[in-house]
Design a protein around this motif. Structure first.
Motif, mmCIF file in Angstrom:
data_model
loop_
_atom_site.group_PDB
_atom_site.id
_atom_site.type_symbol
_atom_site.label_atom_id
_atom_site.label_comp_id
_atom_site.label_asym_id
_atom_site.label_seq_id
_atom_site.Cartn_x
_atom_site.Cartn_y
_atom_site.Cartn_z
ATOM 1 N N MET A 1 0.995 4.734 -7.309
ATOM 2 C CA MET A 1 2.019 4.590 -6.284
ATOM 3 C C MET A 1 2.554 3.165 -6.264
ATOM 4 O O MET A 1 1.906 2.271 -6.793
ATOM 5 N N LYS A 2 3.694 2.998 -5.608
ATOM 6 C CA LYS A 2 4.286 1.665 -5.569
ATOM 7 C C LYS A 2 3.973 0.979 -4.248
ATOM 8 O O LYS A 2 3.894 1.630 -3.213
ATOM 9 N N ALA A 3 3.835 -0.344 -4.328
ATOM 10 C CA ALA A 3 3.549 -1.123 -3.141
ATOM 11 C C ALA A 3 4.754 -1.137 -2.218
ATOM 12 O O ALA A 3 5.902 -1.108 -2.669
ATOM 13 N N ALA A 5 6.142 -3.579 0.660
ATOM 14 C CA ALA A 5 5.968 -4.840 1.383
ATOM 15 C C ALA A 5 7.100 -4.977 2.393
ATOM 16 O O ALA A 5 8.228 -4.562 2.139
ATOM 17 N N GLY A 7 8.103 -7.943 3.441
ATOM 18 C CA GLY A 7 8.814 -9.140 3.026
ATOM 19 C C GLY A 7 7.853 -10.071 2.327
ATOM 20 O O GLY A 7 6.638 -9.843 2.337
ATOM 21 N N TYR A 8 8.415 -11.117 1.727
ATOM 22 C CA TYR A 8 7.608 -12.039 0.919
ATOM 23 C C TYR A 8 8.084 -13.455 1.168
ATOM 24 O O TYR A 8 9.293 -13.710 1.236
ATOM 25 N N GLY A 34 -4.423 -11.298 -4.820
ATOM 26 C CA GLY A 34 -3.796 -9.978 -4.791
ATOM 27 C C GLY A 34 -4.633 -8.864 -5.403
ATOM 28 O O GLY A 34 -4.203 -7.710 -5.422
ATOM 29 N N GLN A 35 -5.822 -9.182 -5.865
ATOM 30 C CA GLN A 35 -6.579 -8.183 -6.630
ATOM 31 C C GLN A 35 -7.194 -7.102 -5.740
ATOM 32 O O GLN A 35 -7.609 -6.053 -6.226
ATOM 33 N N ILE A 38 -3.021 -6.116 -3.308
ATOM 34 C CA ILE A 38 -1.958 -5.354 -3.981
ATOM 35 C C ILE A 38 -2.464 -3.965 -4.352
ATOM 36 O O ILE A 38 -1.733 -2.981 -4.255
ATOM 37 N N ALA A 39 -3.759 -3.875 -4.697
ATOM 38 C CA ALA A 39 -4.322 -2.543 -4.959
ATOM 39 C C ALA A 39 -4.223 -1.683 -3.698
ATOM 40 O O ALA A 39 -3.849 -0.512 -3.765
ATOM 41 N N ASN A 42 -0.701 -0.654 -3.200
ATOM 42 C CA ASN A 42 -0.324 0.398 -4.152
ATOM 43 C C ASN A 42 -0.817 1.763 -3.688
ATOM 44 O O ASN A 42 -0.182 2.784 -3.933
ATOM 45 N N MET A 43 -1.970 1.752 -3.019
ATOM 46 C CA MET A 43 -2.509 3.022 -2.514
ATOM 47 C C MET A 43 -1.937 3.354 -1.147
ATOM 48 O O MET A 43 -2.363 4.309 -0.505
ATOM 49 N N MET A 50 4.183 -8.625 5.964
ATOM 50 C CA MET A 50 4.973 -9.808 5.635
ATOM 51 C C MET A 50 4.043 -10.699 4.824
ATOM 52 O O MET A 50 3.131 -11.331 5.384
ATOM 53 N N LEU A 51 4.248 -10.715 3.529
ATOM 54 C CA LEU A 51 3.304 -11.389 2.647
ATOM 55 C C LEU A 51 3.527 -12.899 2.651
ATOM 56 O O LEU A 51 4.639 -13.369 2.405
ATOM 57 N N ARG B 6 11.577 -12.688 2.665
ATOM 58 C CA ARG B 6 12.686 -12.071 1.937
ATOM 59 C C ARG B 6 12.256 -10.706 1.421
ATOM 60 O O ARG B 6 11.094 -10.513 1.069
ATOM 61 N N GLU B 48 -2.381 2.042 -11.574
ATOM 62 C CA GLU B 48 -1.791 1.179 -10.549
ATOM 63 C C GLU B 48 -2.782 0.743 -9.473
ATOM 64 O O GLU B 48 -2.394 0.475 -8.354
#
Ligand code: FAD
Ligand code: FES
Ligand code: FES
Lengths: 277, 166
Positions: A1-3, A5, A7-8, A34-35, A38-39, A42-43, A50-51, B6, B48
């Motif tokens: 799946m896609k993350a 977010a 914002g960053y 992010g290990q 981000i996983a 992704n799930m 807000m990263l 952003r 992923e």
């Protein structure tokens, strides 16, 4: 799946990171290596964050000697912890533990501060911090504070870090002459999370034993430590098995984990004393 | 200050030696940026969540999971994929050994495997079979080519060591 977010933003220094967190309307989330984060994104276990990317803040990375202690910046990557000459000499437990954490490509990005903040009950570094009697340096909007490892890990994925705070470093006492430190674990595949793991530190003041993957947080096995100090290994194994309450899951039953904990303690003591278990 | 966050980030990344400028979504993975925007489809996106290693690429000299790094985080970084490493010829001997030892079948895992093997081989020395297995423990081969992959890496390590000594 896609993350997903919300914002960053990249923080260039600690002050900026704290300001960003303070102004993220409660949605702020520190992004280090992010290990794990981000996983989770992704799930879709974590969405809309807000990263606040702290991974470039140079002042938060690196290892330094400070008298009787070693100060390890939160952003020091696992691979760097494992390869650092100061860590190898003064806190060999952390160097050895690194080899058990995930795989090379993950160790190249994951940070020790991220592992401690994430507080996965199966992770190595939190248990090491407990066994070593380390302390956590925390920066917040109103200044800094220090929390002992024993008070830091509160529940599954829950630490003493309040919203808006950032873990900046880990301070660890240097190994003294005659001291021994080691880690033992059983995992299904090299680099997988441990089914059970055990850190053992032997100092003049006595033994310290921390276990991971046996409960909601890493635990210090105090009754077991007292039996080891008394020179009673069999008693220590029994005490250890009585003071943990491991989970049963698809990986292993509670009974198997309890058994493994005893096996790991005997292995660790055999390595320490040179006497086969 | 939430406007400081952003949802699209401007990045400049050096990919396989070429500068690339782009505006990337905040949550986009590096691997998707490489595959979909830059058109480098060598490395794959599969699990992923960091487990399989198919997305392994090199960032600033170290292997990383392309699915556990955001494209936004690669701003200013130097990225190499299997395509670039191939063009440079840096892994030509490794690729030849993979073919000679039948270390690839469907080839899905191969780009990630090559990047991981390359990192191990660049450390120099002659890793033991156990060390090779350990280093590749984070890369799944669904065709289970493991034995042949270890053979290929071992052959290259020995050949390179021999070359160095000669
Ligand atoms: C396939 C796989 C296998 C793994 N196996 C293991 C293993 O065997 N053992 C193990 O210990 N770990 C393992 N990990 C996790 C890995 O070690 C992570 O690197 C680590 O847990 C998180 O560190 P990070 O820097 O990547 O943090 P991130 O993923 O960036 O952050 C994790 C969490 O901590 C918070 N955070 C991060 N840094 C700070 C900070 N300085 N202050 C405050 N909050 C912060 C984030 O907001 C987030 O909530 C594995 C990961 C994967 C993908
Ligand atoms: S797709 Fe990244 S590790 Fe599987
Ligand atoms: S060759 Fe098919 S997955 Fe490895």
């Amino acid at each position: 799946m896609k993350a997903s977010a919300g914002g960053y933003a990249r923080a260039n220094d600690l002050r900026e990171a704290l300001d960003l967190l303070a102004n993220a309307d409660g949605q702020g989330r520190v992004l280090a290596g992010g290990q794990s984060l981000i996983a989770a994104m992704n799930m879709r276990l974590s969405t809309g964050d807000m990263l606040v990317d702290i991974s470039r803040i140079a002042e938060l990375a690196g290892v330094a000697e400070d008298g009787e202690t070693l100060r390890i910046g939160a952003l020091t990557r696992h691979a760097a912890v494992g390869a650092d000459p100061l860590v190898k000499t003064h806190v060999p437990l952390l160097a050895e533990a690194t080899g058990h954490i995930a795989h090379a490509a993950i160790r190249n990005r994951g940070t020790i501060g991220g592992a401690l903040s994430h507080a996965d009950p199966a992770a190595e570094f939190p248990a090491c911090a407990l066994a070593l009697g380390a302390s956590m340096e925390i920066a917040g909007p109103d200044g800094s504070r220090t929390v002992a490892a024993e008070d830091f890990f509160e529940d599954v994925f829950t630490t003493a870090l309040a919203e808006g705070e950032i873990l900046t470093a880990l301070t660890v006492p240097k190994q003294r002459p005659g001291e021994a430190q080691l880690i033992e674990e059983v995992a299904r595949r090299s680099g997988d999370y441990a089914l059970v793991g055990l850190c053992l530190v032997k100092r003049d003041a006595g033994h310290r034993v921390a276990l991971f993957s046996v409960g909601a947080t890493p635990i210090l096995a105090r009754a077991c430590m007292a039996r080891l100090d008394a020179g009673d290994l069999d008693g220590a194994v029994t005490a250890l098995q009585g003071e943990i309450d491991p989970p049963s899951d698809t990986q292993a039953s509670a009974a198997y984990r309890r058994h493994l904990a005893g096996v790991l303690l005997r292995r660790a003591m055999a390595r320490l004393t040179g006497v086969p278990a | 200050m939430t406007e400081m966050f952003r949802d699209k980030i401007d990045v400049e990344i050096t990919v396989n030696g070429e500068p690339v400028e782009a505006r990337v979504p905040a949550g986009q993975h590096l691997i998707d940026f490489l595959r979909q925007t830059v058109g480098l489809t060598g490395a794959h996106a599969s699990c992923e969540h960091g487990v399989c290693g198919a997305c392994t690429v090199e960032v600033d000299g170290a292997s990383v999971r392309g699915c556990l790094m955001l494209a936004a985080q690669a701003d200013g970084a130097e990225v190499w994929t299997v395509e670039g490493l191939t063009e440079r010829g840096r892994i030509a001997d490794l690729q030849a050994a993979f073919i000679a030892h039948n270390a690839l079948q469907c080839g899905f895992c191969t780009p990630g495997m090559l990047v991981a093997c390359d990192e191990l081989l660049r450390r120099g020395g002659t890793p033991s079979r156990a060390e090779i297995r350990e280093h590749l423990s984070g890369n799944y081969c669904r065709c289970t080519g493991y034995e042949a992959i270890v053979d290929a890496v071992e052959t290259v390590a020995k050949a390179r060591a021999g070359k160095g000594a000669a």
